[in-house]
Design an enzyme around this catalytic site. Structure first.
Site, PDB file in Angstrom:
ATOM      1  CB  THR A   1      -0.924   0.042   1.233  1.00  0.00           C
ATOM      2  OG1 THR A   1      -0.115   0.121   2.409  1.00  0.00           O
ATOM      3  CG2 THR A   1      -1.801  -1.188   1.302  1.00  0.00           C
ATOM      4  CB  CYS A   2       1.287   4.292  -1.608  1.00  0.00           C
ATOM      5  SG  CYS A   2      -0.043   4.611  -2.783  1.00  0.00           S
ATOM      6  CG  MET A   3       0.316   8.395   1.646  1.00  0.00           C
ATOM      7  SD  MET A   3       0.161   8.162   3.426  1.00  0.00           S
ATOM      8  CE  MET A   3      -0.991   9.460   3.826  1.00  0.00           C
ATOM      9  CB  THR A   4      -4.422   7.190  -2.400  1.00  0.00           C
ATOM     10  OG1 THR A   4      -3.448   7.197  -3.448  1.00  0.00           O
ATOM     11  CG2 THR A   4      -4.344   8.496  -1.614  1.00  0.00           C
ATOM     12  NE  ARG A   5      -2.432   5.814  -7.585  1.00  0.00           N
ATOM     13  CZ  ARG A   5      -2.203   6.024  -8.870  1.00  0.00           C
ATOM     14  NH1 ARG A   5      -1.618   5.082  -9.590  1.00  0.00           N
ATOM     15  NH2 ARG A   5      -2.531   7.157  -9.447  1.00  0.00           N
TER      16      ARG A   5
END
Length: 466
Positions: free
Chosen positions: A26-30
């Site tokens: 994960t990253c902040m949104t994806r």
């Protein structure tokens, strides 16, 4: 109910199922997902799911845009579904019991640490050798620092692996466990007194990480997604850290101290009897996979005392297995397949990896497995007696056994004397395993002149077919 509450359940079959997911990060949104077979991805279905803000496909990787907060929740749910699917498949294939599942989880936490424990143990042994020789003091200090660095922070790695295994965010588990080794804990006073860094060892770290896992899961259920990216890690680390400081470190420290006291008394008071029991019963534990339960014990002893006195005694079981395999090699001279199996598995056996000899040679034959245990008991008994008379012998790391354990040995009278005692135990195990197997490991030849192995033709046939 948030639109992402059941998104992972709906998303999984559109990605090709749990077995099609190679990794998920994960990253902040994806949510970035690597697929084994990208053709199994049903992109239109993914885009149509409520809560999915977009989908980017690049080769064998797809990026599901979910937004802040939601991405962490969906990733955690997806990982739980994948883990549950893997556990179901494994349980169905192996008929796993809860005890075996617990041992598997222990292994998943501690086995990845073994390479570092082994490397640091060897480096520590070299540093001790240089110190005893009073050579290259500057290099000795550098070696000591290199070996001690990992051991000082092993709690962090245990916490990381614990959270990963139980479905939490690994770095949060590591952060919670790091509290237990921070030097500043000496300023924290509890009802039991002043704390010390590392109190409780790996047991305290494991417990702190478990608290973090359950705290994180509760937070993700209760905290709104819009602020989850800030509140969830904050509350998780704070709650787990406070519980570790005020509720876990002292009792875990008492358990670790009790394990240390038992280990101290074992060679001094148990002597030959303790070595005989440990050396004789270890092969059945390996056969059943129960030896994994000893990994936290070894790790606790190494972190608390610098070495584990149990490992050299247990390693004599492998010597009994090697001796028994050599006797099998001699007695089944007419069976080229079994002799070939012994030859291929023997190098691993000499290095303490006993499974090839157990499952490929002694266990299918039946009696040689029992006589191998007898050989291990004799080797362990002699080593226990030598320790009772001349001081405990320990291993500074876990993982290697057999001949590979020599560089990791330590003792009250130096590594050379420790190596001599351990070598005597191995030699006794080899000799006893060979002699008992040669004399009693096969049925006696009958009046028709059948070869001793003929009684085990069916078992040997399964070996030959491998």
């Amino acid at each position: 109910m948030a639109p992402t509450d059941h998104l992972a359940t709906a998303l999984l079959p559109l990605l090709g199922g749990p077995s099609n997911i190679a990794s998920a990060t994960t990253c902040m949104t994806r949510l970035r997902i690597a697929l084994h077979d990208p053709t199994a991805l049903r992109a239109p279905g993914v885009r149509a799911l409520p809560g999915v803000l977009g989908l980017v496909v690049d080769g064998d990787t797809c990026q599901v845009v979910l937004g802040p907060g939601a991405v962490a929740r969906v990733a955690a749910d997806l990982e739980e579904l994948r883990r549950a699917d893997a556990l179901r498949a494994g349980r169905k294939a192996r008929n796993a019991t809860p005890g075996k599942l617990a041992l598997r989880r222990v292994a998943q936490i501690f086995v990845p640490l073994i390479p570092a424990l082994t490397g640091c143990g060897v480096i520590a042994g070299l540093a001790g050798l240089l110190a005893n020789l009073r050579q290259l003091p500057a290099l000795t200090t550098a070696f000591t620092a290199t070996a001690a660095g990992f051991m000082a922070l092993i709690a962090v790695f245990v916490g990381y692996n614990t959270a990963k295994e139980f479905g939490g965010t690994p770095v949060l588990g590591g952060a919670a466990a790091a509290v237990t080794v921070w030097p500043g804990v000496t300023q924290v006073h509890t009802v039991t007194g002043q704390l010390r860094p590392g109190q409780g060892g790996v047991l305290g770290a494991l417990a702190a990480a478990l608290v973090a896992v359950y705290a994180e899961k509760a937070c993700r259920r209760l905290v709104p997604e819009a602020v989850g990216v800030l509140l969830v890690p904050t509350v998780t680390i704070l709650l787990a850290g406070l519980v570790a400081l005020y509720g876990l470190m002292w009792p875990a420290g008492e358990v670790a101290a009790a394990v240390g006291r038992f280990a101290d008394r074992l060679p001094a008071e148990g002597g030959a009897a303790a070595g005989l029991v440990l050396g004789g019963l270890f092969l059945p534990l390996v056969m059943l996979g129960l030896h994994q339960a000893l990994i936290p014990v070894h790790t606790t002893l190494i972190t608390e005392q610098g070495s584990t006195v149990l490992l050299p005694l247990l390693a004599t079981a492998g010597a009994g297995q090697v001796g028994a395999a050599l006797a099998v090699y001699v007695r089944v001279g007419r069976d080229a397949a079994v002799r070939r199996t012994v030859r291929s598995a023997l190098p691993a056996g000499l290095l303490g990896i006993g499974e090839p000899l157990i499952y490929g040679v002694s266990l299918p034959l039946g009696r040689p497995f029992v006589t191998a245990c007898v050989g291990g008991a004799v080797g362990g008994g002699l080593l226990g007696l030598l320790e009772q008379l001349g001081g405990a012998i320990g291993a500074t790391a876990i993982g290697p056994s057999g001949w590979a354990l020599f560089p990791l040995l330590s003792g009250e009278h130096g590594p050379l004397r420790a190596a001599a005692g351990y070598g005597a135990g191995l030699a006794a195990g080899y000799a006893a395993g060979f002699a008992v197997t040669y004399l009693f490991g096969f049925p006696a030849e009958n009046a028709r002149g059948r070869h001793p192995r003929d009684n085990g033709d069916a078992a040997l046939g399964s070996v030959q077919d491998r």
